[in-house]
Design a protein around this motif. Structure first.
Motif, PDB file in Angstrom:
ATOM      1  N   LEU A   4      42.327  38.520  37.655  1.00  0.00           N
ATOM      2  CA  LEU A   4      42.552  36.915  36.603  1.00  0.00           C
ATOM      3  C   LEU A   4      42.294  37.635  34.888  1.00  0.00           C
ATOM      4  N   GLU A   5      41.311  38.031  35.156  1.00  0.00           N
ATOM      5  CA  GLU A   5      40.854  38.312  33.353  1.00  0.00           C
ATOM      6  C   GLU A   5      40.833  40.136  33.161  1.00  0.00           C
ATOM      7  N   GLY A   6      41.230  40.322  31.724  1.00  0.00           N
ATOM      8  CA  GLY A   6      41.199  41.761  32.084  1.00  0.00           C
ATOM      9  C   GLY A   6      42.767  42.833  31.639  1.00  0.00           C
ATOM     10  N   ILE A   7      42.981  41.551  32.507  1.00  0.00           N
ATOM     11  CA  ILE A   7      44.686  41.968  32.423  1.00  0.00           C
ATOM     12  C   ILE A   7      45.835  43.045  31.056  1.00  0.00           C
ATOM     13  N   ASP A   8      45.024  42.532  30.061  1.00  0.00           N
ATOM     14  CA  ASP A   8      45.571  42.852  28.499  1.00  0.00           C
ATOM     15  C   ASP A   8      45.436  44.281  28.183  1.00  0.00           C
ATOM     16  N   ARG A   9      44.265  45.333  28.927  1.00  0.00           N
ATOM     17  CA  ARG A   9      43.925  46.614  28.808  1.00  0.00           C
ATOM     18  C   ARG A   9      43.914  47.000  30.128  1.00  0.00           C
TER      19      ARG A   9
END
Length: 400
Positions: free
Chosen positions: A366-371
């Motif tokens: 859900l979060e941290g996808i951009d890395r």
């Protein structure tokens, strides 16, 4: 020293300068790279540490199939009240914005001229009826005399024709009386339908005519009321299948910001053709509107519920959109990230159905996808067992 002897030392000097520049650039870049890695949290051995992510587990549950659209509140019936006879508007008895029932008196035109016309028609009718009665008596007398041959057959035939002529005039007179009585009745302007009365367009004392376009006022039926909205033609099959059920399909009308439910109703009907210009199909939903929460020509957000089915569900915040379609990042058992293309179904309440691509129990990021990138090591810092809808979706393509 000749020219050839001078060229050789010059070449040696140039070569030495180039070597110095290359060595300087190499040391400089190495320092910058080391500084950059240190700033990004890279370890002393040059390896990138695991990326912290928040994940949610894909589960099978019942998901309401809901279609959203923009709609317009439309009265079931809307009429403009116009006078049907010419004359002076004698009085107006309705209040602007008043709820009226069909047949309620709204206004009245001066009836005096129409009463006179009715009296004239009735007087003419009585006169012609007297002539008809006298002709019938005379015809009967001639019929009695004709048996004794005291009158000719031609005289009898003439009287019979006269009686039929007066009988026809009697029917005309009756029609004239009925028309005059109807014109008198039209001086009372009543509500043709029930609903809310709009603003008054003319005041008492003015002369009105049956051809007035604006009329006296308008009436819009608001209880019940309908909402017209359009859906793309590719969902027509799902809507028709859902309508075959025993109960009507629920429909909700939300405000512009989709924060408050204005009214709840049911799907009433579907149009008989698809708009070829837009590729959409019009539908109508009915609402009781007892609290007048919906107002004619109001724009609302419509949510049509087709039912609920058990399916694989994930938060829609996990869905990414790339050049090859929709995909999600899945955390494997060895805590590495993997890109999984997915086929999505219907969505509702921040959740979306996944038809193909992942299985129940898979952990989606859900979060941290951009890395993230394919095969990158991750560190799960939080696991959401229940789907959430507050995490913003990312629009990154899968890293290679």
């Amino acid at each position: 020293m000749n020219r050839r002897g001078l060229v050789k030392p010059a070449l040696i000097v140039v070569a030495a300068l180039l070597a110095g520049v290359l060595l300087w650039q190499g040391f400089g870049n190495g320092g910058e790279e080391a500084e950059t890695r240190s700033g990004r949290g890279w370890g002393p051995d040059g390896e990138r540490p695991p990326t912290p992510v928040r994940v949610s587990t894909a589960t099978r549950e019942r998901l309401a199939v809901e279609l959203k659209a923009l709609g317009t509140v439309t009265p079931l019936r809307s009429v403009t009240v116009r006078p049907r006879v010419d004359g002076q508007l004698q009085r107006v008895v309705f209040e602007e914005g008043q709820q009226v029932e069909a047949g309620d008196l709204l206004a009245e035109i001066d009836p005096a001229p129409f009463r006179i016309q009715l009296a004239q028609a009735q007087g003419q009718q009585k006169q012609n009826l007297a002539e008809l009665e006298n002709a019938r008596i005379q015809l009967q007398r001639y019929l009695d005399l004709s048996e004794a041959a005291y009158v000719s057959a031609q005289d009898v035939a003439n009287l019979q024709a006269q009686v039929r002529q007066l009988e026809g005039r009697r029917e005309i007179d009756q029609a004239l009386v009925d028309e005059a009585r109807l014109q008198l009745q039209y001086t009372r302007i009543v509500a043709p339908v029930g609903g809310r009365v709009g603003l008054r367009m003319v005041d008492a004392g003015n002369l009105v005519a049956s051809g007035d376009e604006d009329g006296i006022a308008s009436i819009a039926q608001t209880q019940p009321i309908s909402v017209l909205f359009s859906l793309p033609e590719n969902v027509l099959g799902s809507v028709i299948d859902a309508m075959r059920g025993d109960s009507a399909l629920p429909v909700e009308a939300w405000d512009r910001g989709e924060r408050n439910v204005l009214a709840r109703g049911t799907l009433s009907s579907v149009d008989n053709r698809i708009d070829t210009e837009t590729g959409t199909l019009r539908l109508r939903a009915l609402f009781a509107n007892d609290d007048d929460g919906l107002f004619p020509n109001q724009f609302v957000n419509v949510r049509l519920q087709l039912g609920d089915d058990e399916t694989l569900v994930i938060p829609d915040a996990a869905v990414q959109f790339g050049g090859d379609g929709t995909y999600v990042y899945v955390v494997n058992d060895d805590n590495t990230a993997a890109v999984r293309p997915v086929v999505l179904g219907a969505g509702s309440g921040g959740r979306v159905a996944v038809l193909d691509g992942i299985a129940a129990g898979d952990r989606v990021v859900l979060e941290g996808i951009d890395r993230l990138r394919e095969g990158a090591e991750v560190e799960v810092v939080q696991t959401d067992e229940a789907p959430v809808d507050d995490a913003p979706a990312q629009d990154d393509e899968p890293a290679t």
